[in-house]
Design an enzyme around this catalytic site. Sequence first.
Site, PDB file in Angstrom:
ATOM      1  N   ASP A 112     -28.937 -37.847  59.884  1.00 38.57           N
ATOM      2  CA  ASP A 112     -28.345 -38.093  61.194  1.00 38.57           C
ATOM      3  C   ASP A 112     -27.097 -38.961  61.055  1.00 38.57           C
ATOM      4  O   ASP A 112     -27.050 -39.855  60.204  1.00 38.57           O
ATOM      5  CB  ASP A 112     -29.373 -38.793  62.089  1.00 38.57           C
ATOM      6  CG  ASP A 112     -28.969 -38.784  63.555  1.00 38.57           C
ATOM      7  OD1 ASP A 112     -28.110 -37.974  63.943  1.00 38.57           O
ATOM      8  OD2 ASP A 112     -29.510 -39.601  64.317  1.00 38.57           O
ATOM      9  N   ASN A 161     -23.607 -37.650  61.303  1.00 38.01           N
ATOM     10  CA  ASN A 161     -22.348 -37.025  60.893  1.00 38.01           C
ATOM     11  C   ASN A 161     -21.253 -37.175  61.937  1.00 38.01           C
ATOM     12  O   ASN A 161     -20.109 -37.509  61.625  1.00 38.01           O
ATOM     13  CB  ASN A 161     -22.565 -35.530  60.624  1.00 38.01           C
ATOM     14  CG  ASN A 161     -23.413 -35.261  59.400  1.00 38.01           C
ATOM     15  OD1 ASN A 161     -23.660 -36.142  58.589  1.00 38.01           O
ATOM     16  ND2 ASN A 161     -23.865 -34.024  59.270  1.00 38.01           N
ATOM     17  N   HIS A 203     -19.660 -33.253  59.270  1.00 36.42           N
ATOM     18  CA  HIS A 203     -20.642 -32.304  58.745  1.00 36.42           C
ATOM     19  C   HIS A 203     -20.334 -31.936  57.289  1.00 36.42           C
ATOM     20  O   HIS A 203     -21.239 -31.816  56.465  1.00 36.42           O
ATOM     21  CB  HIS A 203     -20.668 -31.041  59.606  1.00 36.42           C
ATOM     22  CG  HIS A 203     -21.205 -31.261  60.992  1.00 36.42           C
ATOM     23  ND1 HIS A 203     -22.355 -31.988  61.240  1.00 36.42           N
ATOM     24  CD2 HIS A 203     -20.744 -30.837  62.210  1.00 36.42           C
ATOM     25  CE1 HIS A 203     -22.587 -31.996  62.543  1.00 36.42           C
ATOM     26  NE2 HIS A 203     -21.627 -31.322  63.148  1.00 36.42           N
ATOM     27  N   SER A 219     -32.076 -27.994  63.591  1.00 37.63           N
ATOM     28  CA  SER A 219     -33.256 -27.893  64.448  1.00 37.63           C
ATOM     29  C   SER A 219     -33.123 -26.708  65.394  1.00 37.63           C
ATOM     30  O   SER A 219     -32.024 -26.181  65.628  1.00 37.63           O
ATOM     31  CB  SER A 219     -33.445 -29.181  65.254  1.00 37.63           C
ATOM     32  OG  SER A 219     -32.561 -29.206  66.361  1.00 37.63           O
ATOM     33  N   LEU A 258     -38.159 -30.251  41.020  1.00 35.98           N
ATOM     34  CA  LEU A 258     -38.107 -30.667  42.420  1.00 35.98           C
ATOM     35  C   LEU A 258     -38.201 -29.461  43.340  1.00 35.98           C
ATOM     36  O   LEU A 258     -37.556 -28.438  43.102  1.00 35.98           O
ATOM     37  CB  LEU A 258     -36.790 -31.401  42.684  1.00 35.98           C
ATOM     38  CG  LEU A 258     -36.463 -31.720  44.155  1.00 35.98           C
ATOM     39  CD1 LEU A 258     -37.352 -32.855  44.660  1.00 35.98           C
ATOM     40  CD2 LEU A 258     -34.989 -32.076  44.314  1.00 35.98           C
TER      41      LEU A 258
END
Length: 256
Positions: free
Chosen positions: A28, A30, A45, A73, A139
């Site tokens: 959160d 940008n 961004h 989202s 990972l």
Amino acid sequence: MTETALESPAADAGGAAGAPAHVAIIMDGNGRWAAARGLPRFEGHRRGVEALRRTVRAAQDLGIRYLTVYSFSSENWARPAEEVSFLMGLLKRFIRNDLAEMHRNNVRVRIVGSRKGLAEDIAALLAEAETLTADNTGLTLVVAFNYGARQELAEAAAALARDVAEGRLSADAISPEAVSARLWTAGIPDPDLVIRTSGEVRLSNFLLWQAAYSEFVFTPVLWPDFDRAAFEAAIAEYRGRDRRFGGLSARVGAGG
């Protein structure tokens, strides 16, 4: 690589040197980063993608097994069309430019979120990322794209209802494990640590079920400025927590 869902919050071992096994990040800030510098939101961004690259590399170095990032989202579609188009372009470039490197570095990519209604080129790229890296054992980078936790839970409930209606499952057999197995994140252990950047202190419809026993770290650092030092500071805070999972016997420090 075969994954199985955890049966309890404490069932997974931590990462290397006490690092949390699974870190989830709400990226959160940008827009605020760009505004503070008199730059367009697009530049914020773009710099955010650079921060993501740094974070993936740091997660590998720190021995983290799963890194989940909230990239887009289901509510983000309501943003201005120009901004959404730019974000989709960034996603395409990230996959095209970075996928080969991640594959070479043994990173597995997993996409969680709704695939319904996605543009064909976006859906194809997401599928390519998962397919190419499916056998990697390092990972696991979990990208929450077109993701909304309430929709995820609603779809899981609908799947359970169908199973009961069609006789595949007894209503009495519905359990937390049964719900977890029908989530988009099925097979991925719950996050030990959830980090949110930019100083906001809410989940914003992210991993509502999975974060039931997670530790939270809210940092004022805006996402484009998030670096290894900020990541290590969040992990150090996590290590100082006592994780009880509702019990009396605390698990202190060591990545529990």
